[in-house]
Design a protein around this motif. Structure first.
Motif, PDB file in Angstrom:
ATOM      1  N   ARG A 227       0.828  -1.211   0.000  1.00  0.00           N
ATOM      2  CA  ARG A 227       0.000   0.000   0.000  1.00  0.00           C
ATOM      3  C   ARG A 227       0.860   1.258   0.000  1.00  0.00           C
ATOM      4  NH1 ARG A 227      -4.751  -2.074   0.956  1.00  0.00           N
ATOM      5  NH2 ARG A 227      -6.602  -0.746   0.741  1.00  0.00           N
ATOM      6  N   THR A 228       1.893   1.242   0.836  1.00  0.00           N
ATOM      7  CA  THR A 228       2.791   2.398   0.904  1.00  0.00           C
ATOM      8  C   THR A 228       3.473   2.631  -0.436  1.00  0.00           C
ATOM      9  OG1 THR A 228       3.198   1.973   3.253  1.00  0.00           O
ATOM     10  CG2 THR A 228       4.782   3.371   2.101  1.00  0.00           C
ATOM     11  N   LEU A 231       0.991   4.156  -2.993  1.00  0.00           N
ATOM     12  CA  LEU A 231       0.744   5.579  -2.752  1.00  0.00           C
ATOM     13  C   LEU A 231       1.951   6.422  -3.153  1.00  0.00           C
ATOM     14  CD1 LEU A 231      -1.031   5.327   0.717  1.00  0.00           C
ATOM     15  CD2 LEU A 231      -2.092   5.940  -1.475  1.00  0.00           C
ATOM     16  N   ARG A 232       3.153   5.933  -2.853  1.00  0.00           N
ATOM     17  CA  ARG A 232       4.369   6.677  -3.226  1.00  0.00           C
ATOM     18  C   ARG A 232       4.499   6.769  -4.744  1.00  0.00           C
ATOM     19  NH1 ARG A 232       8.646   4.778  -5.124  1.00  0.00           N
ATOM     20  NH2 ARG A 232       8.294   2.672  -4.334  1.00  0.00           N
ATOM     21  N   ARG A 241      -1.888  12.784  -4.393  1.00  0.00           N
ATOM     22  CA  ARG A 241      -1.584  12.214  -3.077  1.00  0.00           C
ATOM     23  C   ARG A 241      -2.877  11.739  -2.416  1.00  0.00           C
ATOM     24  NH1 ARG A 241       3.615  13.152  -1.975  1.00  0.00           N
ATOM     25  NH2 ARG A 241       4.654  14.803  -3.192  1.00  0.00           N
ATOM     26  N   LEU A 242      -2.917  10.445  -2.128  1.00  0.00           N
ATOM     27  CA  LEU A 242      -4.084   9.843  -1.484  1.00  0.00           C
ATOM     28  C   LEU A 242      -3.671   9.197  -0.167  1.00  0.00           C
ATOM     29  CD1 LEU A 242      -5.724   8.085  -4.591  1.00  0.00           C
ATOM     30  CD2 LEU A 242      -6.224  10.353  -3.659  1.00  0.00           C
ATOM     31  N   THR A 243      -4.639   8.723   0.574  1.00  0.00           N
ATOM     32  CA  THR A 243      -4.386   8.006   1.822  1.00  0.00           C
ATOM     33  C   THR A 243      -4.618   6.509   1.597  1.00  0.00           C
ATOM     34  OG1 THR A 243      -6.674   8.156   2.608  1.00  0.00           O
ATOM     35  CG2 THR A 243      -5.189  10.009   3.107  1.00  0.00           C
ATOM     36  N   GLU A 244      -4.219   5.703   2.559  1.00  0.00           N
ATOM     37  CA  GLU A 244      -4.391   4.253   2.442  1.00  0.00           C
ATOM     38  C   GLU A 244      -5.863   3.885   2.283  1.00  0.00           C
ATOM     39  OE1 GLU A 244      -2.513   2.000   5.460  1.00  0.00           O
ATOM     40  OE2 GLU A 244      -0.490   2.748   5.035  1.00  0.00           O
ATOM     41  N   GLU A 245      -6.744   4.664   2.918  1.00  0.00           N
ATOM     42  CA  GLU A 245      -8.176   4.364   2.829  1.00  0.00           C
ATOM     43  C   GLU A 245      -8.734   4.604   1.426  1.00  0.00           C
ATOM     44  OE1 GLU A 245      -6.753   6.204   5.175  1.00  0.00           O
ATOM     45  OE2 GLU A 245      -6.858   4.682   6.767  1.00  0.00           O
ATOM     46  N   ASP A 246      -8.016   5.359   0.615  1.00  0.00           N
ATOM     47  CA  ASP A 246      -8.483   5.648  -0.745  1.00  0.00           C
ATOM     48  C   ASP A 246      -8.194   4.511  -1.711  1.00  0.00           C
ATOM     49  OD1 ASP A 246      -9.409   8.250  -0.132  1.00  0.00           O
ATOM     50  OD2 ASP A 246      -7.342   8.996  -0.198  1.00  0.00           O
TER      51      ASP A 246
END
Length: 343
Positions: A227-228, A231-232, A241-246
């Motif tokens: 997940r990280t 997102l990166r 830029r999103l969050t893990e929940e996205d």
């Protein structure tokens, strides 16, 4: 009266020239498809021979004619099973099966095989390399002709199926000891408010004339979880830029052995979904590629958003290969928590 005759004559000449061009183009397309079919037949034969030789190598290990071949009986049985699977696998799944065979053969110590068998294996692998390149060259030329606007508009390709590249590891491009370099990666299926998916277009520095479309994402760095990494990569390649929940998923998993810039990789790709068009979002999305690495700047040629219909009818090469067929399902259904294998 003279003007009418002149116009009629010009019209006849234009129609004649256009007719000749259409006939010549259709004939060329037909020859290109015949060439592609013949190239696939040659590649299929080369792959079949490699599988036969691979089974002979397994038998040599089991019967003891291979001197300390570096592969135990269990490994030999697995080599035989993988070779038999490659022989009986349908075309749609052939790349995965042949890559699995390549990985098994890479583990065999050729120096301890009987000399004649080692030479036969090397010859079989080289013939596969040559046949694959001939086939892919034929596919490239055929697709290049089919992508011309008039050819597409007038459907000059007729009902001939769209040829596909055949991508498997080439032994001559392998890294140390012939073993592909493991490369886990996290990828993102990025959707906008119009239900389109973002794809980048790129090429291999060693084959600049061969291009393909691919999703956002890249390799997982040391210490990162999937997940990280997703997102990166999303932030670096698009500026979003999103969050893990996205992120939803990983929804898909793709295993592929591929070559890039003269190096062979054993890739495992995990696909997440990021829907930027949910909840009635109306904000225009701007893609910012300023975070590209040097390699990406030199090999990525552009990007665009693709609709379901465009994916279904494109003559371009898209990865994963099943994206055009799975995309409608991706838009209409809710993820059930199962990671689906794709190719």
């Amino acid at each position: 009266m003279g003007l009418v005759i002149t116009l009629v004559a010009v019209g006849v000449v234009v129609a004649l020239v256009l007719g000749l061009w259409l006939a010549a183009t259709a004939n060329r397309l037909d020859r290109l498809h015949v060439r592609t079919d013949a190239a696939w037949a040659a590649l299929d034969a080369a792959l079949a021979r490699r599988a036969v030789v691979a089974r002979a190598v397994a038998n040599a290990i089991v019967t003891g004619t291979a001197v300390d071949a570096g592969t135990d009986r269990v490994g030999a049985d697995k080599l035989r099973a993988v070779a038999e699977r490659a022989e009986g696998t349908p075309r749609a799944e052939r790349e995965e099966a042949e890559n699995a065979l390549s990985l098994q053969l890479a583990a065999v110590d050729r120096g301890r095989l009987p000399l004649a068998l080692a030479a036969e294996l090397l010859d079989a692998e080289q013939r596969v390399v040559i046949a694959r390149r001939v086939h892919n060259d034929a596919v490239r030329d055929t697709l290049g002709q089919r992508r011309r606007r008039l050819v597409r508009w007038l459907k000059l390709a007729g009902t001939a199926p769209r040829p596909e590249y055949f991508e498997i590891v080439e032994p001559s491009l392998s890294g140390e000891n012939g073993a592909p370099l493991p490369r886990p990666s996290a990828r993102v299926l990025l959707l906008d408010r119009d239900r389109r998916v973002l794809l980048f277009n790129g090429h291999d520095p060693g084959r600049p004339d061969t291009r393909w479309w691919f999703t956002v994402g890249g390799g997982v760095e040391q210490g990162e979880d999937l997940r990280t990494a997703a997102l990166r990569e999303l932030a670096e390649e698009t500026g979003i830029r999103l969050t893990e929940e996205d992120l939803v998923g990983p929804m898909w998993r793709r295993r592929v052995v591929f070559s890039f810039d003269g190096r062979t990789y054993d890739g495992e790709e995990w696909f997440f979904l990021a829907d930027l068009g949910g909840d009635g979002a109306e904000v225009e999305i701007r893609i910012d590629t300023s975070g590209f690495t040097d390699v990406e700047n030199s090999t990525v040629d552009g990007h665009r958003w693709w609709t379901e219909e465009e994916l279904r009818h494109t003559e371009e090469t898209v990865y994963p290969v099943q994206l055009p067929t799975l995309f409608p399902e991706l838009l209409k259904s809710t993820w059930d928590g199962t990671v689906r294998p794709v190719r």
